[in-house]
Design an enzyme around this catalytic site. Structure first.
Site, PDB file in Angstrom:
ATOM      1  N   GLY A   1       0.825  -1.207   0.000  1.00  0.00           N
ATOM      2  CA  GLY A   1       0.000   0.000   0.000  1.00  0.00           C
ATOM      3  C   GLY A   1       0.851   1.246   0.000  1.00  0.00           C
TER       4      GLY A   1
ATOM      5  CD  GLN B   1       3.652   5.746   2.401  1.00  0.00           C
ATOM      6  OE1 GLN B   1       2.611   5.235   2.034  1.00  0.00           O
ATOM      7  NE2 GLN B   1       4.700   5.025   2.771  1.00  0.00           N
TER       8      GLN B   1
ATOM      9  CB  CYS C   1       6.123   2.115   6.891  1.00  0.00           C
ATOM     10  SG  CYS C   1       5.529   3.575   6.039  1.00  0.00           S
ATOM     11  CG  LEU C   2       6.931   1.040   0.749  1.00  0.00           C
ATOM     12  CD1 LEU C   2       6.078   1.369  -0.469  1.00  0.00           C
ATOM     13  CD2 LEU C   2       8.074   0.109   0.368  1.00  0.00           C
TER      14      LEU C   2
ATOM     15  CG  HIS D   1       0.406   1.069   7.388  1.00  0.00           C
ATOM     16  ND1 HIS D   1       1.464   0.612   8.146  1.00  0.00           N
ATOM     17  CD2 HIS D   1       0.939   1.927   6.472  1.00  0.00           C
ATOM     18  CE1 HIS D   1       2.592   1.190   7.695  1.00  0.00           C
ATOM     19  NE2 HIS D   1       2.294   1.978   6.681  1.00  0.00           N
ATOM     20  CD  GLU D   2      -0.782   2.268   3.017  1.00  0.00           C
ATOM     21  OE1 GLU D   2      -0.368   3.423   2.883  1.00  0.00           O
ATOM     22  OE2 GLU D   2      -0.015   1.302   3.174  1.00  0.00           O
TER      23      GLU D   2
ATOM     24  CG  HIS E   1       0.947   6.672   5.634  1.00  0.00           C
ATOM     25  ND1 HIS E   1       2.146   7.167   6.094  1.00  0.00           N
ATOM     26  CD2 HIS E   1       1.174   5.363   5.351  1.00  0.00           C
ATOM     27  CE1 HIS E   1       3.049   6.200   6.082  1.00  0.00           C
ATOM     28  NE2 HIS E   1       2.493   5.092   5.639  1.00  0.00           N
TER      29      HIS E   1
HETATM   30 ZN    ZN Z   1       3.370   3.253   5.469  1.00  0.00          ZN
END
Ligand code: ZN
Length: 150
Positions: free
Chosen positions: A47, A52, A89-90, A131-132, A135
């Site tokens: 995701g 991000q 997480c990226l 999670h998304e 963000h």
């Molecule tokens: Zn993330």
């Protein structure tokens, strides 16, 4: 389409609240496509949320292996139960931690045509949706971690 740079921990934008998308135009469609391409380019992302890639817009892409989902203005309507999960997480490379998430979530969002739809996610999908959406509110998984795995 284009791969965009992924912002990482320390970048202020990750801590800001994203704005509601009021008009779904060509630019929004392109951003969603770029976000998907950026997510796939990492090889391990399930995701990605717009902050991000440096955009404070309420946009999320998710692919848990069952195809790409694009969510505009996602909103959690209901949660049920809890589950212990491990997340990374990226935007927080190299860190993995254990935390608690709802076991099941019901999310409302708009598609690219501006039509409202509802997703009910359980297990990993519930984890990913939470999670998304976090963000979009400037929250990172590390804020919720109870124990780091590495
Ligand atoms: Zn993330």
């Amino acid at each position: 389409m284009a791969v965009r740079n992924i912002r990482t921990l320390g970048d202020d934008i990750l801590r800001k609240k994203s704005r509601v998308v009021k008009r779904i135009d060509k630019r929004i469609i392109t951003i969603l496509e770029d976000m998907a391409e950026t997510m796939y380019s990492t090889g391990n992302g399930a995701g990605l949320a717009a902050p991000q890639v440096g955009l404070l817009k309420r946009l999320v892409v998710i692919d848990m292996g069952d195809g790409l989902m694009k969510l505009i203005n996602p909103e959690i309507l209901e949660t049920e139960g809890t589950q212990k999960v491990t997340e990374g997480c990226l935007s927080v490379p190299g860190k993995w931690g254990k935390l608690e998430r709802p076991r099941k979530v019901k999310v409302k969002a708009l598609n690219e045509e501006g039509k409202e739809f509802i997703i009910t996610g359980e297990g990993d999908l519930a984890k990913c949706l939470c999670h998304e959406i976090d963000h979009l509110n400037g929250i990172l998984f590390i804020d919720r971690v109870t124990e780091y795995v590495k």
